[in-house]
Design an enzyme around this catalytic site. Structure first.
Site, PDB file in Angstrom:
ATOM      1  N   TYR A  19     -11.812  -0.063  -4.989  1.00  0.00           N
ATOM      2  CA  TYR A  19     -11.553  -1.387  -4.403  1.00  0.00           C
ATOM      3  C   TYR A  19     -12.731  -2.326  -4.610  1.00  0.00           C
ATOM      4  O   TYR A  19     -12.540  -3.522  -4.825  1.00  0.00           O
ATOM      5  CB  TYR A  19     -11.151  -1.235  -2.921  1.00  0.00           C
ATOM      6  CG  TYR A  19      -9.698  -0.866  -2.800  1.00  0.00           C
ATOM      7  CD1 TYR A  19      -9.310   0.444  -2.651  1.00  0.00           C
ATOM      8  CD2 TYR A  19      -8.714  -1.843  -2.910  1.00  0.00           C
ATOM      9  CE1 TYR A  19      -7.961   0.783  -2.593  1.00  0.00           C
ATOM     10  CE2 TYR A  19      -7.365  -1.511  -2.865  1.00  0.00           C
ATOM     11  CZ  TYR A  19      -6.987  -0.198  -2.711  1.00  0.00           C
ATOM     12  OH  TYR A  19      -5.652   0.133  -2.687  1.00  0.00           O
ATOM     13  N   HIS A  49       1.453  -7.450   1.142  1.00  0.00           N
ATOM     14  CA  HIS A  49       0.730  -6.175   0.996  1.00  0.00           C
ATOM     15  C   HIS A  49      -0.725  -6.280   1.411  1.00  0.00           C
ATOM     16  O   HIS A  49      -1.549  -5.473   0.998  1.00  0.00           O
ATOM     17  CB  HIS A  49       0.827  -5.688  -0.465  1.00  0.00           C
ATOM     18  CG  HIS A  49       2.225  -5.276  -0.826  1.00  0.00           C
ATOM     19  ND1 HIS A  49       2.715  -5.373  -2.111  1.00  0.00           N
ATOM     20  CD2 HIS A  49       3.251  -4.808  -0.077  1.00  0.00           C
ATOM     21  CE1 HIS A  49       3.978  -4.959  -2.143  1.00  0.00           C
ATOM     22  NE2 HIS A  49       4.332  -4.614  -0.906  1.00  0.00           N
ATOM     23  N   CYS A  91      -7.421  -2.403  13.167  1.00  0.00           N
ATOM     24  CA  CYS A  91      -7.976  -3.757  13.378  1.00  0.00           C
ATOM     25  C   CYS A  91      -8.896  -4.154  12.217  1.00  0.00           C
ATOM     26  O   CYS A  91      -9.535  -3.300  11.595  1.00  0.00           O
ATOM     27  CB  CYS A  91      -8.759  -3.791  14.696  1.00  0.00           C
ATOM     28  SG  CYS A  91      -9.926  -2.430  14.839  1.00  0.00           S
ATOM     29  N   PRO A 106       7.599 -13.519 -18.455  1.00  0.00           N
ATOM     30  CA  PRO A 106       7.722 -13.439 -19.926  1.00  0.00           C
ATOM     31  C   PRO A 106       8.510 -12.220 -20.377  1.00  0.00           C
ATOM     32  O   PRO A 106       9.018 -12.160 -21.485  1.00  0.00           O
ATOM     33  CB  PRO A 106       6.260 -13.359 -20.406  1.00  0.00           C
ATOM     34  CG  PRO A 106       5.476 -12.904 -19.228  1.00  0.00           C
ATOM     35  CD  PRO A 106       6.202 -13.386 -18.028  1.00  0.00           C
TER      36      PRO A 106
HETATM   37  C1  BV8 Z   1       7.343   1.066   2.617  1.00  0.00           C
HETATM   38  C2  BV8 Z   1      -1.367  -3.111  -2.261  1.00  0.00           C
HETATM   39  C3  BV8 Z   1       8.349   2.374   4.329  1.00  0.00           C
HETATM   40  C4  BV8 Z   1      -2.299  -1.984  -2.601  1.00  0.00           C
HETATM   41  C5  BV8 Z   1       0.782  -2.445  -3.202  1.00  0.00           C
HETATM   42  C6  BV8 Z   1      13.011   1.970  -1.843  1.00  0.00           C
HETATM   43  C7  BV8 Z   1      13.291   2.406  -3.122  1.00  0.00           C
HETATM   44  C8  BV8 Z   1      12.319   3.053  -3.874  1.00  0.00           C
HETATM   45  C9  BV8 Z   1      11.045   3.294  -3.345  1.00  0.00           C
HETATM   46  C10 BV8 Z   1      10.780   2.855  -2.092  1.00  0.00           C
HETATM   47  C11 BV8 Z   1      11.738   2.204  -1.332  1.00  0.00           C
HETATM   48  N1  BV8 Z   1      11.168   1.862  -0.138  1.00  0.00           N
HETATM   49  C12 BV8 Z   1       9.904   2.305  -0.107  1.00  0.00           C
HETATM   50  C13 BV8 Z   1       9.628   2.920  -1.287  1.00  0.00           C
HETATM   51  C14 BV8 Z   1       8.368   3.535  -1.647  1.00  0.00           C
HETATM   52  C15 BV8 Z   1       7.368   2.521  -2.225  1.00  0.00           C
HETATM   53  C16 BV8 Z   1       7.821   1.957  -3.547  1.00  0.00           C
HETATM   54  O1  BV8 Z   1       8.397   0.887  -3.617  1.00  0.00           O
HETATM   55  N2  BV8 Z   1       7.532   2.680  -4.613  1.00  0.00           N
HETATM   56  C17 BV8 Z   1       7.846   2.215  -5.947  1.00  0.00           C
HETATM   57  C18 BV8 Z   1       6.713   2.603  -6.884  1.00  0.00           C
HETATM   58  C19 BV8 Z   1       9.154   2.781  -6.373  1.00  0.00           C
HETATM   59  N3  BV8 Z   1       7.140   1.437  -1.284  1.00  0.00           N
HETATM   60  C20 BV8 Z   1       6.271   1.599  -0.277  1.00  0.00           C
HETATM   61  O2  BV8 Z   1       5.656   2.616  -0.072  1.00  0.00           O
HETATM   62  C21 BV8 Z   1       6.075   0.403   0.639  1.00  0.00           C
HETATM   63  N4  BV8 Z   1       6.160   0.858   2.005  1.00  0.00           N
HETATM   64  O3  BV8 Z   1       8.400   0.781   2.127  1.00  0.00           O
HETATM   65  O4  BV8 Z   1       7.217   1.712   3.847  1.00  0.00           O
HETATM   66  C22 BV8 Z   1       8.608   3.592   3.452  1.00  0.00           C
HETATM   67  C23 BV8 Z   1       7.554   4.400   3.033  1.00  0.00           C
HETATM   68  C24 BV8 Z   1       7.819   5.529   2.225  1.00  0.00           C
HETATM   69  C25 BV8 Z   1       9.119   5.828   1.818  1.00  0.00           C
HETATM   70  C26 BV8 Z   1      10.173   4.999   2.224  1.00  0.00           C
HETATM   71  C27 BV8 Z   1       9.923   3.875   3.046  1.00  0.00           C
HETATM   72  C28 BV8 Z   1       4.681  -0.183   0.487  1.00  0.00           C
HETATM   73  C29 BV8 Z   1       4.431  -0.608  -0.928  1.00  0.00           C
HETATM   74  C30 BV8 Z   1       3.091  -1.364  -0.993  1.00  0.00           C
HETATM   75  C31 BV8 Z   1       2.223  -0.805  -2.077  1.00  0.00           C
HETATM   76  N5  BV8 Z   1       1.009  -1.638  -2.209  1.00  0.00           N
HETATM   77  N6  BV8 Z   1      -0.316  -3.224  -3.276  1.00  0.00           N
HETATM   78  C32 BV8 Z   1      -3.230  -2.340  -3.736  1.00  0.00           C
HETATM   79  O5  BV8 Z   1      -3.055  -3.395  -4.370  1.00  0.00           O
HETATM   80  O6  BV8 Z   1      -4.151  -1.533  -3.987  1.00  0.00           O
HETATM   81  S1  BV8 Z   1       1.940  -2.542  -4.404  1.00  0.00           S
HETATM   82  C33 BV8 Z   1       1.294  -3.317  -5.753  1.00  0.00           C
HETATM   83  O7  BV8 Z   1       2.116  -2.946  -6.829  1.00  0.00           O
HETATM   84  C34 BV8 Z   1       1.378  -4.809  -5.718  1.00  0.00           C
HETATM   85  O8  BV8 Z   1       1.094  -5.331  -4.464  1.00  0.00           O
HETATM   86  C35 BV8 Z   1       2.765  -5.105  -6.176  1.00  0.00           C
HETATM   87  O9  BV8 Z   1       3.662  -5.111  -5.111  1.00  0.00           O
HETATM   88  C36 BV8 Z   1       3.074  -3.925  -7.031  1.00  0.00           C
HETATM   89  C37 BV8 Z   1       2.962  -4.295  -8.491  1.00  0.00           C
HETATM   90  O10 BV8 Z   1       4.049  -5.053  -8.741  1.00  0.00           O
HETATM   91  P1  BV8 Z   1       3.886  -6.466  -9.462  1.00  0.00           P
HETATM   92  O11 BV8 Z   1       3.141  -7.395  -8.597  1.00  0.00           O
HETATM   93  O12 BV8 Z   1       5.236  -6.826  -9.883  1.00  0.00           O
HETATM   94  O13 BV8 Z   1       2.970  -6.206 -10.711  1.00  0.00           O
HETATM   95  P2  BV8 Z   1       3.365  -5.419 -12.025  1.00  0.00           P
HETATM   96  O14 BV8 Z   1       2.109  -5.130 -12.734  1.00  0.00           O
HETATM   97  O15 BV8 Z   1       4.318  -4.324 -11.686  1.00  0.00           O
HETATM   98  O16 BV8 Z   1       4.228  -6.481 -12.864  1.00  0.00           O
HETATM   99  C38 BV8 Z   1       3.636  -7.683 -13.282  1.00  0.00           C
HETATM  100  C39 BV8 Z   1       4.764  -8.543 -13.822  1.00  0.00           C
HETATM  101  O17 BV8 Z   1       4.213  -9.798 -14.197  1.00  0.00           O
HETATM  102  C40 BV8 Z   1       5.441  -7.968 -15.047  1.00  0.00           C
HETATM  103  O18 BV8 Z   1       6.833  -8.036 -14.896  1.00  0.00           O
HETATM  104  C41 BV8 Z   1       4.978  -8.890 -16.174  1.00  0.00           C
HETATM  105  O19 BV8 Z   1       5.974  -9.059 -17.162  1.00  0.00           O
HETATM  106  C42 BV8 Z   1       4.748 -10.176 -15.446  1.00  0.00           C
HETATM  107  N7  BV8 Z   1       3.793 -11.084 -16.053  1.00  0.00           N
HETATM  108  C43 BV8 Z   1       2.716 -10.775 -16.817  1.00  0.00           C
HETATM  109  N8  BV8 Z   1       2.064 -11.916 -17.149  1.00  0.00           N
HETATM  110  C44 BV8 Z   1       2.747 -12.946 -16.561  1.00  0.00           C
HETATM  111  C45 BV8 Z   1       3.832 -12.414 -15.858  1.00  0.00           C
HETATM  112  N9  BV8 Z   1       4.697 -13.176 -15.169  1.00  0.00           N
HETATM  113  C46 BV8 Z   1       4.490 -14.519 -15.179  1.00  0.00           C
HETATM  114  N10 BV8 Z   1       3.464 -15.099 -15.829  1.00  0.00           N
HETATM  115  C47 BV8 Z   1       2.581 -14.354 -16.523  1.00  0.00           C
HETATM  116  N11 BV8 Z   1       1.560 -14.956 -17.189  1.00  0.00           N
END
Ligand code: BV8
Length: 252
Positions: free
Chosen positions: A77, A129, A142, A222
């Protein structure tokens, strides 16, 4: 944006999206790492560089990883804090501050923890998040302000380890944040999903809530996501180009 010729291709915005924004009483915007990419902050999926390349962020950003190796998590971090500290808001962040002046009500929900929306001038940003720069007690939750330089700072109240104020995989979204975001998605007339792969829930479910409540949903990315076909509009482009264009079209 592909070759230079492509990048000179005139970006054409669907006039129906512009008029939907013009008529909107409430716009809800969800941003992801992509809106910070043009600020030089690598997206979550690309973030792992150098030493961190061997780690999967989905495994690292968890309470289990922290409890197993808090020193490693703090190194990760602190590295990300340095990356973000060198970054500045880009035209995409700035365009959202202007959009807020052009519509009756705008709710900005971000998955990003980098604080760049606030540095661009956006107010009342909902940090779904959490925030990279807050330190929280891992036991009490906290926020703790301190100037400890230790490898793993500790809570002055209870002695537990401090951890960055972000929501990890497997941790629930704070209730007030979740309720505010869900309510805004359900109430809005236009929902913009900007720079997110829409893979992480429940954040990725906000667009579905908007659609289920008859909002117009548009994606700006994109690389169109799997959801793009279910949205009303999928604008293929960088946030730093498309959002200023949207604002320019609205303002004229
Ligand atoms: C929870 C902080 C209850 C930490 C982050 C339902 C279905 C499936 C899975 C789950 C579900 N419910 C819960 C889950 C489990 C899990 C989850 O979703 N897992 C995924 C991997 C399947 N979720 C959780 O655990 C959440 N909690 O629901 O609690 C629970 C718990 C357990 C089980 C059930 C229920 C909490 C999730 C929070 C995680 N913390 N961040 C840190 O940063 O260190 S997540 C982190 O990753 C980010 O915050 C963000 O949310 C995510 C990344 O996603 P993006 O922001 O979209 O970034 P990414 O790189 O993926 O994509 C970038 C995009 O930008 C691309 O599409 C690219 O094309 C585009 N791009 C690139 N350049 C540009 C652009 N777009 C525009 N302009 C550009 N120039």
């Amino acid at each position: 944006m592909g070759s230079s010729r492509n990048s000179q291709r005139k970006l054409r915005l669907d006039p129906d999206l512009v008029s939907a924004l013009r008529d909107a009483r409430h716009v809800c915007v969800l941003t992801g790492a992509g809106i910070s990419a043009e600020s030089g902050v690598p997206t979550f999926r690309d973030a792992q560089q150098g030493l961190w390349a061997k780690y999967d962020p989905h495994q690292l950003a968890t309470p289990e990883a922290f409890e197993e190796n808090p020193e490693l998590l703090w190194r990760w971090y602190r590295w990300r804090r340095e990356l973000v500290a060198e970054a500045n808001p880009n035209p995409g962040h700035l365009a959202l501050t202007q959009l807020a002046e052009l519509v009756p009500r705008l709710t900005l929900v971000t998955q990003n923890v980098d604080g760049l929306h606030q540095r661009a001038g956006s107010h009342d940003v909902i940090e779904f998040h959490g925030n990279l720069f807050d330190d929280r007690c891992h036991a009490e939750g906290c926020v703790v302000v301190h100037n400890q330089q230790a490898a793993v700072p500790v809570c002055p109240n209870c002695g537990a380890n401090l951890r960055p104020g972000v929501v990890w995989f497997g941790e629930t979204i704070p209730e007030n944040v979740r309720n505010q975001s869900f309510a805004a998605a359900a109430d809005c007339s236009v929902f913009l999903s900007v720079g997110t792969s829409s893979l992480v829930y429940p954040a990725a479910g906000l667009a579905d809530i908007a659609r289920e409540n008859c909002a117009i949903v548009a994606e700006i990315n994109p690389n169109p996501t799997l959801h793009a076909e279910t949205y009303d509009f999928a604008i293929v482009g960088n946030a730093g180009v498309v959002l200023p264009k949207l604002v320019e079209s609205l303002a004229t």
